[in-house]
Design a protein around this motif. Structure first.
Motif, PDB file in Angstrom:
ATOM      1  N   ALA A  39      -6.115  -0.847   6.047  1.00 33.37           N
ATOM      2  CA  ALA A  39      -6.610  -2.287   6.085  1.00 33.37           C
ATOM      3  C   ALA A  39      -7.341  -2.429   4.891  1.00 33.37           C
ATOM      4  O   ALA A  39      -7.681  -3.525   4.635  1.00 33.37           O
ATOM      5  CB  ALA A  39      -7.078  -2.659   7.428  1.00 33.37           C
ATOM      6  N   LEU A  40      -8.097  -1.501   4.629  1.00 35.91           N
ATOM      7  CA  LEU A  40      -9.452  -1.610   3.876  1.00 35.91           C
ATOM      8  C   LEU A  40      -9.024  -1.553   2.308  1.00 35.91           C
ATOM      9  O   LEU A  40      -9.940  -1.687   1.441  1.00 35.91           O
ATOM     10  CB  LEU A  40     -10.472  -0.912   4.096  1.00 35.91           C
ATOM     11  N   VAL A  41      -7.716  -1.099   2.323  1.00 41.12           N
ATOM     12  CA  VAL A  41      -7.358  -0.965   0.804  1.00 41.12           C
ATOM     13  C   VAL A  41      -7.591  -2.339  -0.062  1.00 41.12           C
ATOM     14  O   VAL A  41      -7.939  -2.295  -1.021  1.00 41.12           O
ATOM     15  CB  VAL A  41      -5.807  -0.753   0.560  1.00 41.12           C
ATOM     16  N   VAL A  42      -7.125  -3.357   0.640  1.00 43.12           N
ATOM     17  CA  VAL A  42      -7.107  -4.657  -0.221  1.00 43.12           C
ATOM     18  C   VAL A  42      -8.679  -4.822  -0.556  1.00 43.12           C
ATOM     19  O   VAL A  42      -8.895  -5.197  -1.520  1.00 43.12           O
ATOM     20  CB  VAL A  42      -6.587  -5.673   0.642  1.00 43.12           C
ATOM     21  N   VAL A  65      -6.251 -10.905   2.623  1.00 40.18           N
ATOM     22  CA  VAL A  65      -5.208 -11.068   3.591  1.00 40.18           C
ATOM     23  C   VAL A  65      -4.387  -9.714   3.697  1.00 40.18           C
ATOM     24  O   VAL A  65      -3.832  -9.313   2.677  1.00 40.18           O
ATOM     25  CB  VAL A  65      -4.137 -12.128   3.175  1.00 40.18           C
ATOM     26  N   PHE A  66      -4.614  -8.891   4.752  1.00 42.27           N
ATOM     27  CA  PHE A  66      -3.826  -7.771   5.004  1.00 42.27           C
ATOM     28  C   PHE A  66      -3.041  -7.856   5.906  1.00 42.27           C
ATOM     29  O   PHE A  66      -3.049  -8.339   6.974  1.00 42.27           O
ATOM     30  CB  PHE A  66      -4.911  -6.494   5.323  1.00 42.27           C
ATOM     31  N   ALA A  67      -1.842  -7.409   5.879  1.00 38.52           N
ATOM     32  CA  ALA A  67      -0.605  -7.678   6.974  1.00 38.52           C
ATOM     33  C   ALA A  67       0.082  -6.115   7.076  1.00 38.52           C
ATOM     34  O   ALA A  67       0.671  -5.772   6.172  1.00 38.52           O
ATOM     35  CB  ALA A  67       0.414  -8.533   6.528  1.00 38.52           C
ATOM     36  N   VAL A 110       0.781  -1.081  -0.120  1.00 35.57           N
ATOM     37  CA  VAL A 110       0.046   0.117  -0.011  1.00 35.57           C
ATOM     38  C   VAL A 110       0.861   1.337  -0.067  1.00 35.57           C
ATOM     39  O   VAL A 110       1.726   1.423   0.696  1.00 35.57           O
ATOM     40  CB  VAL A 110      -1.065   0.169   1.129  1.00 35.57           C
ATOM     41  N   TYR A 111       0.650   2.058  -0.895  1.00 34.37           N
ATOM     42  CA  TYR A 111       1.361   3.399  -0.939  1.00 34.37           C
ATOM     43  C   TYR A 111       0.377   4.626  -1.201  1.00 34.37           C
ATOM     44  O   TYR A 111      -0.606   4.167  -1.961  1.00 34.37           O
ATOM     45  CB  TYR A 111       2.254   3.559  -2.203  1.00 34.37           C
ATOM     46  N   LEU A 138      -6.585 -12.230  -2.666  1.00 32.13           N
ATOM     47  CA  LEU A 138      -6.178 -10.734  -2.753  1.00 32.13           C
ATOM     48  C   LEU A 138      -5.271 -10.412  -1.368  1.00 32.13           C
ATOM     49  O   LEU A 138      -5.689 -10.820  -0.179  1.00 32.13           O
ATOM     50  CB  LEU A 138      -7.401  -9.776  -2.746  1.00 32.13           C
ATOM     51  N   ALA A 139      -3.898  -9.911  -1.589  1.00 26.93           N
ATOM     52  CA  ALA A 139      -3.402  -9.648  -0.215  1.00 26.93           C
ATOM     53  C   ALA A 139      -2.356  -8.285  -0.618  1.00 26.93           C
ATOM     54  O   ALA A 139      -2.365  -7.678  -1.374  1.00 26.93           O
ATOM     55  CB  ALA A 139      -2.233 -10.564  -0.104  1.00 26.93           C
TER      56      ALA A 139
END
Lengths: 396, 222
Positions: free
Chosen positions: B126-129, B149-151, B88-89, B116-117
């Motif tokens: 967190a919601l970008v994905v 999956v968001f990390a 995420v940028y 999707l990760a």
């Protein structure tokens, strides 16, 4: 096999001198290029159609008529004529007129055009571009073949009892090519009517075009116009030639690097490796062009893009000398080798007249007198088929 | 039916090692284990976007894919499933990932199961994905697993990340095992928009539909 050039009609700043030619210079330059095309022994000059700067060719038939008046032999064509935003009635009239004034030395290539705002400027919708193109051509095809047309469709106001004038020269419609790069419906329409099919073969690796041409060939045969090998195929291509390969590379690079379409993108060497572009010695251009035949089969017309990206007129004329003097004679010889007798040449007016009439005299339509209401009814010509009756709207 | 299926990882991570790539690898490895339990093999391959960055820029301006990009597209065309991972940028997915998706034919991934990760420096992304990647792959008519999956950085110290990875991988394997991709394509391939000669045309799918309204109009419209 025909060889020639096609122009986009872009007016581009010369990246080497920093100057941009005026519209007047480019238009006179186009005429000079066309005359040179004939002088060096090439067969075809084709011009595009655009309705926005930085392009000059909004009225191709006017330009081509002027060129017809100053040349004797070359076939004049378009690349492409917009079948979407032009009224097919006007296309029928204008190109029949060009056919007459050029003594049949013309044909045309139809395309959809991909400049989105042009559609609304001419009252059309780009989202309907494909059905628009297909319907318009179905009408254009009839307007050149039927003295009186009744027609109703989705996109144009209906016609009742309409006669497109002048009738085509010798009552033989101009030959039509359909240009497309990935639309099977366009290939299907070309095949259905037995028209030619042209792949611009400029921007992409040639593999992209192979399947659509193969589809066109199969459908051409399906509709009974001949074998797949007898379908009428044209290809584009672009070349920049110098006696020595390294001189060509050095001279063309600044134009490539700032070219409107692919400039500021890939390296020229990568683009040459990946697409039909050849920049090099006559032999290198010959070798690359000969690969087209291996990929697409024997074909009928090869057009090169030579006057674009700000190349000055003098350079373009020099390019034509090399193309006509050193490249095309070899290509003619090589492409004639092992070419089956059954593969036809591109149709010309003479060949179409011979096919229609044999040794008989071509039809020369002579109109009936004006009845005072500026229409001539269902039989506008002395020899119009009396069985064809227009269904005129009833009044009252 | 072959017991080996192909899983392609697409990673937009740009550092080495990259946490984005690491996340994608963990999902893929988990999927391999779950697939083995289900009785089939998953063959993994990776499309790293970083080496393609210049060629992707070139593809954007020329409209055709250089050989390196085409090789990646061809690999996706053959994929039975995909894991896509982006950093995420500036509150969005990486431009590199978007550039790659932009050059894909829109029928390339129809009905293809996708995990999707995304990785980020903070959980605030967190919601970008789900808000960006999920809608992007919905447009492609791909089939994202219910779990994405968001990390964020501190997730790497939490066992709940492994649980989410396992859940997503399990969902992916269920979709692969069910043959959803092939069945949906066989049932209704002609009902999607296609690119003639595009990379998506698998054997049996490349016939042009000659019976459409447009084809009838092309053939004289009568």
């Amino acid at each position: 096999m025909q060889f020639g050039v096609f122009s986009v009609s872009d007016i581009t700043r010369d990246p080497v001198t920093g100057t941009t030619p005026s519209e007047a210079e480019r238009i006179q330059g186009a005429i000079a290029i066309a005359k040179k095309t004939e002088e060096v022994g090439l067969d075809v000059y084709a011009i595009g159609e655009h309705h926005n700067p930085p392009f000059f060719s909004s009225s191709p038939t006017t330009l081509l008529a002027a060129i017809a008046g100053q040349t004797e032999r070359i076939v004049l064509s378009t690349a492409t004529t917009l079948i979407t935003t032009n009224d097919p009635v006007r296309l029928a009239e204008e190109y029949a007129m060009l056919q007459h004034v050029s003594n049949g030395r013309m044909d045309l290539m139809l395309g959809r055009g991909n400049t989105a705002p042009v559609y609304p400027w001419f009252g059309q919708d780009i989202r309907q571009g494909l059905p628009l193109a297909l319907e318009h051509y179905n009408l254009l095809h009839r307007l050149w073949r039927e003295d009186v047309v009744d027609w109703e469709g989705r996109f144009r106001t209906p016609l009742q009892g309409f006669t497109s004038t002048p009738r085509p020269l010798d009552d033989v419609p101009p030959f039509v090519w359909h240009g497309s790069i990935r639309t099977p419906e366009i290939a299907e329409q070309a095949a259905y009517y037995g028209d030619g099919f042209f792949a611009n073969n400029i921007f992409w690796p040639k593999e992209h075009y192979i399947r659509l041409i193969e589809f066109y060939r199969q459908r051409f045969a399906h509709y009974g116009h001949g074998t797949p090998e007898q379908a009428i195929v044209g290809l584009g291509g672009q070349a920049f030639i110098a006696k020595r390969s390294q001189d060509a590379i050095r001279a063309f690079r600044p134009y490539f690097d700032e070219a409107p379409v692919y400039g500021n993108g890939p390296r020229m060497e990568d683009f040459m490796a990946g697409t039909p572009l050849s920049v090099g010695s006559p032999q290198e251009v010959i070798d690359k062009t000969l690969t087209f035949r291996e990929s697409f089969g024997d074909y009928q017309r090869q057009l090169f893009l030579v006057d674009h990206a700000g190349l000055p007129l003098g350079t373009v004329l020099d390019q034509l000398e090399l193309l006509g003097g050193e490249v095309v004679p070899v290509l003619r010889r090589e492409m004639a080798k092992n070419r089956p007798e059954s593969v036809p040449d591109a149709p010309t007016h003479a060949s179409l007249v011979a096919a229609k009439y044999g040794d008989a005299e071509p039809r020369q339509p002579r109109p009936r007198p004006n009845r005072g209401d500026n229409v001539t009814g269902a039989s506008p010509y002395e020899d119009s088929d009396p069985a064809v009756q227009a269904r005129l709207p009833l009044v009252g | 039916m072959s017991t080996t299926r192909r899983l392609v990882i697409v990673s937009g991570g740009t550092s080495d090692p990259s946490s984005t790539r690491m996340l994608a690898d963990r999902i893929a490895q988990r999927a391999v284990i779950r697939a083995a339990e289900a009785g089939f093999d998953l063959e993994l391959s990776v499309v790293e976007l970083r080496p393609l960055a210049a060629d992707l820029a070139s593809a954007q301006v020329t409209g055709f894919a250089p050989a390196t990009v085409q090789e990646a597209i061809d690999r996706l065309a053959q994929a039975d499933a995909v894991v896509v991972a982006t950093p995420v940028y500036k509150a969005g997915i990486s431009g590199l990932v978007k550039s790659f998706v932009d050059v894909l034919d829109q029928d390339l991934l129809i009905a293809t199961p996708v995990v999707l990760a995304a990785t980020a420096g903070t959980a605030r992304h967190a919601l970008v994905v789900d808000e960006q990647l999920r809608s992007l792959f919905a447009y492609l008519r791909a089939l994202p697993t219910p779990t994405s999956v968001f990390a964020a950085s501190d997730d790497w110290g939490s066992s709940s990340l492994s649980e989410r990875i396992d859940r997503a991988a399990t969902e992916l394997v269920v979709l692969i095992e069910a043959g959803v991709r092939d069945r949906m394509r066989e049932a209704s391939w002609h009902r999607y928009q296609h690119t003639f000669g595009g990379a998506a045309s698998a054997p049996g799918f490349d016939a042009v539909d000659l019976d459409s309204d447009l084809m009838r109009l092309a053939a004289g419209g009568r």
